[in-house]
Design an enzyme around this catalytic site. Sequence first.
Site, short mmCIF file in Angstrom:
data_model
loop_
_atom_site.label_atom_id
_atom_site.label_comp_id
_atom_site.label_asym_id
_atom_site.label_seq_id
_atom_site.Cartn_x
_atom_site.Cartn_y
_atom_site.Cartn_z
CB THR A 74 51.93 41.97 -4.83
OG1 THR A 74 52.72 42.92 -5.55
CG2 THR A 74 52.46 40.57 -5.05
CG ASN A 165 53.74 48.70 -14.31
OD1 ASN A 165 53.09 47.99 -15.09
ND2 ASN A 165 54.83 48.28 -13.73
CD GLN A 198 51.43 52.80 -11.83
OE1 GLN A 198 51.39 54.03 -11.67
NE2 GLN A 198 52.34 52.04 -11.23
CG HIS A 220 52.84 51.97 -2.50
ND1 HIS A 220 54.02 52.05 -3.18
CD2 HIS A 220 52.34 50.75 -2.74
CE1 HIS A 220 54.24 50.89 -3.82
NE2 HIS A 220 53.22 50.10 -3.56
CB THR A 256 45.02 42.21 13.22
OG1 THR A 256 44.70 41.17 14.13
CG2 THR A 256 44.70 43.56 13.84
CB CYS A 347 59.64 43.76 -8.73
SG CYS A 347 58.04 44.46 -8.44
N1 PLP Z 1 50.28 46.41 -10.47
C1 PLP Z 1 50.84 47.47 -11.05
C2 PLP Z 1 50.32 47.94 -12.37
C3 PLP Z 1 51.90 48.15 -10.43
O1 PLP Z 1 52.44 49.23 -11.00
C4 PLP Z 1 52.35 47.68 -9.19
C5 PLP Z 1 53.51 48.32 -8.53
O2 PLP Z 1 54.40 48.82 -9.16
C6 PLP Z 1 51.72 46.56 -8.60
C7 PLP Z 1 50.69 45.95 -9.29
C8 PLP Z 1 52.16 46.02 -7.28
O3 PLP Z 1 51.80 46.93 -6.30
P1 PLP Z 1 52.19 46.72 -4.74
O4 PLP Z 1 53.49 47.40 -4.58
O5 PLP Z 1 51.09 47.41 -3.98
O6 PLP Z 1 52.27 45.27 -4.49
#
Ligand code: PLP
Length: 414
Positions: A74, A165, A198, A220, A256, A347
């Site tokens: 993000t 995603n 992804q 992650h 940091t 989200c």
């Molecule tokens: N972009 C995509 C395609 C995602 O699937 C996700 C998380 O689901 C993100 C961005 C956001 O990732 P993060 O959790 O590292 O902010």
Amino acid sequence: MSEPRLYFDSAASTPVRPEVWEAMQPYFREKFGNPGSLHSFGQEAIKAVDESREKIAKSLGADFRQIIFTSSATEANNLAFRGTIRKFWWNFFKKVEKTGSYLPHLISTAIEHESVLETLKDVQDRGAAKVTILPVNENGLIDPSAIKNALTPQTILVSVMYVNNEVGTIEDIKKISSIVREFRGNSAYPLLHTDAVQAPQFLSCNPDILGVDLMTLSSHKIYGPKGAALLYVRNTNLLSPLITGGGQEFGIRSGTENVPAIVGFAEAAELIMSEREALKDKISNLASRFVDGLRDSGVKFEINGFDVGNKSRISAILNLRFPGINAETFLTELDLKGFAASSGSACKARALTPSHVLQAMGLPGEKIKESVRISLHKFLTEEDIDRGVKIISETLSHSSRTKSINYETPADQI
Ligand code: PLP
């Protein structure tokens, strides 16, 4: 003893793999120094950050100085958009004074992650840029020629995700890159960004081969820890920092460094990219087994987007519609039986709003309400798949609550 819970939501987050956990351990305790400190503790920490950057750069086929670590994808997406716009204004400020108002233009698609769409909405609402959001077809594919038609002399950035995603569709980034590069000729803009979060488990993310200028990756989603992600930046002269301070990350992202998370991210990235082919086969077999298992059990469902096995999708993300169910109730029932899946991106899932991706693919509200995302990861076994199929089929046949759905509900009220 009850059976272990099954996790079918890897598109939201993957479990940290043991090798990654091992690699991170020393940086929580004995090697805890601040990478900015000059003493031996600091040296140990900065060495770990530099080695991690080198490892990731090498795995991707990029240069050391092109990898900017952030806290999340993000943040990396925000940096890509806001940082590009900011630098553009900075570079062109004098020219703008001479030529009057000049609003930079950005192009993206209707199926991007919220961290892209909300950021683009924000910059447009603030009057910092004009944004064009392009539609997709019923499989979630963007037509590259639509990008060609949307480009204007004011376009400074095009952003198209590599893999969606929610439905797993793979976009043709190479083709889009050739269009963007042909349009820009010898000038600096437009740049091409891809959110490839992804993708790395299944597809090469070499920025030169893809032809991208900016690329987002997240730890992650590839069996690394939360708290680390990156923005690949081809030319750091075209990006302004959003966070200023001690000048870490080549002055582009102060603060940091999260040393243990960065070490874990690098380990995860190196491992995932080295085992991509084997993993692709494994996950694709598991996905086929899952879908065949549901069919053999007499479960009625449809796949949203491309069919399993289609080359334009990754096999790990299955978006399935079970006619007659209410996804929220169904997912709760599954969870109670030890099967964790979701109805969309993490989200969105909490906000219980209908998927903007399925909407963009033209699914009506009542079908979106019947859709769930089931995403697979490398630690699942064939036994897990069979048990998952059994839980779904039993839940569907026993559930009376899931069938209470009002088909009259308009999409915007779901
Ligand atoms: N972009 C995509 C395609 C995602 O699937 C996700 C998380 O689901 C993100 C961005 C956001 O990732 P993060 O959790 O590292 O902010």
